[in-house]
Every structure is written in C-alpha cells, then in structure tokens.
Design a protein around this motif. Structure first.
Motif, PDB file in Angstrom:
ATOM      1  N   GLY A 174      -6.743 -37.275-103.037  1.00  0.00           N
ATOM      2  CA  GLY A 174      -7.643 -38.370-102.684  1.00  0.00           C
ATOM      3  C   GLY A 174      -7.696 -38.643-101.188  1.00  0.00           C
ATOM      4  O   GLY A 174      -8.789 -38.680-100.594  1.00  0.00           O
ATOM      5  N   PRO A 175      -6.540 -38.844-100.531  1.00  0.00           N
ATOM      6  CA  PRO A 175      -6.558 -39.101 -99.094  1.00  0.00           C
ATOM      7  C   PRO A 175      -7.163 -37.960 -98.283  1.00  0.00           C
ATOM      8  O   PRO A 175      -7.857 -38.201 -97.291  1.00  0.00           O
ATOM      9  N   THR A 176      -6.921 -36.718 -98.694  1.00  0.00           N
ATOM     10  CA  THR A 176      -7.448 -35.589 -97.922  1.00  0.00           C
ATOM     11  C   THR A 176      -8.951 -35.447 -98.105  1.00  0.00           C
ATOM     12  O   THR A 176      -9.683 -35.181 -97.145  1.00  0.00           O
ATOM     13  N   VAL A 177      -9.427 -35.625 -99.328  1.00  0.00           N
ATOM     14  CA  VAL A 177     -10.873 -35.591 -99.562  1.00  0.00           C
ATOM     15  C   VAL A 177     -11.563 -36.685 -98.749  1.00  0.00           C
ATOM     16  O   VAL A 177     -12.592 -36.444 -98.100  1.00  0.00           O
ATOM     17  N   ALA A 178     -11.000 -37.878 -98.758  1.00  0.00           N
ATOM     18  CA  ALA A 178     -11.584 -38.983 -97.997  1.00  0.00           C
ATOM     19  C   ALA A 178     -11.617 -38.668 -96.506  1.00  0.00           C
ATOM     20  O   ALA A 178     -12.596 -38.996 -95.806  1.00  0.00           O
ATOM     21  N   LEU A 179     -10.572 -38.020 -96.009  1.00  0.00           N
ATOM     22  CA  LEU A 179     -10.515 -37.664 -94.598  1.00  0.00           C
ATOM     23  C   LEU A 179     -11.589 -36.634 -94.246  1.00  0.00           C
ATOM     24  O   LEU A 179     -12.268 -36.754 -93.217  1.00  0.00           O
ATOM     25  N   VAL A 180     -11.744 -35.611 -95.074  1.00  0.00           N
ATOM     26  CA  VAL A 180     -12.774 -34.603 -94.829  1.00  0.00           C
ATOM     27  C   VAL A 180     -14.156 -35.243 -94.823  1.00  0.00           C
ATOM     28  O   VAL A 180     -14.993 -34.958 -93.947  1.00  0.00           O
ATOM     29  N   SER A 208       0.511 -36.036 -95.796  1.00  0.00           N
ATOM     30  CA  SER A 208      -0.905 -36.304 -96.043  1.00  0.00           C
ATOM     31  C   SER A 208      -1.125 -37.483 -96.984  1.00  0.00           C
ATOM     32  O   SER A 208      -2.150 -38.166 -96.904  1.00  0.00           O
ATOM     33  N   SER A 209      -0.196 -37.727 -97.883  1.00  0.00           N
ATOM     34  CA  SER A 209      -0.374 -38.802 -98.859  1.00  0.00           C
ATOM     35  C   SER A 209      -0.367 -40.181 -98.212  1.00  0.00           C
ATOM     36  O   SER A 209      -1.045 -41.097 -98.678  1.00  0.00           O
ATOM     37  N   ILE A 210       0.404 -40.346 -97.127  1.00  0.00           N
ATOM     38  CA  ILE A 210       0.526 -41.662 -96.510  1.00  0.00           C
ATOM     39  C   ILE A 210       0.030 -41.686 -95.069  1.00  0.00           C
ATOM     40  O   ILE A 210       0.108 -42.713 -94.403  1.00  0.00           O
ATOM     41  N   GLY A 211      -0.509 -40.570 -94.600  1.00  0.00           N
ATOM     42  CA  GLY A 211      -0.950 -40.498 -93.210  1.00  0.00           C
ATOM     43  C   GLY A 211      -2.029 -41.506 -92.868  1.00  0.00           C
ATOM     44  O   GLY A 211      -2.040 -42.080 -91.775  1.00  0.00           O
ATOM     45  N   GLY A 212      -2.960 -41.729 -93.799  1.00  0.00           N
ATOM     46  CA  GLY A 212      -4.020 -42.684 -93.536  1.00  0.00           C
ATOM     47  C   GLY A 212      -3.511 -44.101 -93.385  1.00  0.00           C
ATOM     48  O   GLY A 212      -4.014 -44.870 -92.559  1.00  0.00           O
TER      49      GLY A 212
END
Length: 215
Positions: free
Chosen positions: A118-124, A72-76
């Motif tokens: 951070g990345p997960t919140v942004a994705l949601v 999840s940390s680098i998926g974006g």
C-alpha cells in the motif's frame, strides 16, 4: 551525520558498504527498531507515529543532518514528521519511485510483505502525479518469502523473489519496483528483461546530499 532508521539489522552492513563505495567520509549512525515493522504490519503504519517522533527528536538533538528511514512500510509516516522534527527526514524509496514513473506508465510493485504494498503504490502514484505522468500500478506479493526472511534464509528468500521477477515480462510491465531494501539483491539473480529498480543506492545518495552541511 546521517541517521539511518532500520527495522532489521540485516540492512546495517548493506548501507555501510554503500557508504564506503559511494560516499566515503559520510558519518552514519544506525538505529534498529525491529518492533516497529511488526506493529505496522498488525496495526497499520500510523500506529508507530509516536515512536517515530521520539526517534526523530533524539536524532535532531544528537546533531544529525538528516534521517533516512529504510523501511518502506513506515517511511511515509517518518517523512511526514520532518517539520516537527526540524530536520530533513527521507524515505529510502522515493528516488526509486521517481525513476520508475519516468520509465513508463506500467509499473509493477513487488514485495514480500503485504504491509509494504500500500505505501509503495501510493508513493509511485504520488510521484507520477508530481511529474504529470500517467501510471498504472500492478502489485505482486511473493508468497512464502517473508517467512524465509524471518527464518534467516537469505538465499531462499532472494531466490523466490528472483523467480517472481522472471515471471514478469515486457508484456506485463515497463518497470518493476522492488518495494523493500531487503530484496534489492534479487535483481542481480533475475533474468527478466524488464528494468528492475531497487532503493538502497539512490535513497542513500539523496540522504547523503540532504545531510551535507550547507556551504
């Protein structure tokens, strides 16, 4: 063939089992690069862009139908490189995020390492905007759990996550999102009545579809 990019070897048997149960016959190739997560934790996700670009180019050259990033940390970052790579690149947690915003506006993102929040919140928030739904995202970082993961104490690791889940009730959230694939099994241990979503099964299903040859 579907290439799975992991930042921990613990994910390999998880996705092999999911493939056997739900996608028999799907050819998987696992690439494990633990150092990418550590670098992202220290220097930010953008610091792994060059390495990810090389990995995706290699996957394309090897004939992969798609690449699934399970971190999840680098998926974006991986997902954003899809056009340059010339093949579908999916982040494991996107289907989970889409499901979460459909269940209600109060979404709690739970993680064991700060780099994932951070990345997960942004994705949601991105999926909520795409669906035209309101969203109020709250985060929970499970203190001390990541150290147990690094020490190989999976039982203790999942136990701490389950305890954190049980502290979340219907008054706090409509749905809980488990931000890392490594904590998915904690949902089975928790007693909270709030729906708890994890990423491995829906993420693999989406990637399997993307990797399927066009008819």
């Amino acid at each position: 063939m579907l290439v799975l990019l992991h930042t921990s070897p613990v994910h390999v048997p998880v996705f092999e089992a999911l493939r056997d149960a739900h996608h028999p016959g799907l050819a998987l190739r696992h690439v494990v690069r633990e150092e990418l997560l550590e670098r992202a934790r220290v220097a930010g996700p953008a610091s792994v862009t060059e390495d990810l670009g090389e990995l995706l180019a290699s996957a394309a050259a090897d004939g992969a139908g798609a690449v699934l990033c399970t971190c999840s940390s680098i998926g974006g970052v991986a997902e954003a490189l899809a056009e340059d790579a010339g093949l579908p690149v999916l982040r494991l947690d996107r289907p989970m995020a889409a499901r979460a915003v459909a269940l209600g506006p109060r979404v709690t993102v739970l993680a064991t390492t700060h780099s994932t929040l951070g990345p997960t919140v942004a994705l949601v928030e991105e999926e909520a905007a795409r669906a035209g739904r309101p969203v109020d995202v709250r985060t929970v970082l499970v203190d001390g759990a990541w150290e147990l993961f690094l020490a190989g104490d999976r039982v203790g690791y999942l136990g701490l996550v389950a305890e954190a889940l049980d502290a979340i009730g219907p008054a706090d959230a409509d749905v809980v999102v488990l931000a890392q694939a490594s904590i998915a099994d904690a949902a089975d241990q928790a007693r909270t009545t709030v729906p708890v979503l994890s990423s491995p099964r829906p993420g693999l299903a989406a990637a399997a579809s993307a990797a399927a040859p066009a008819e």
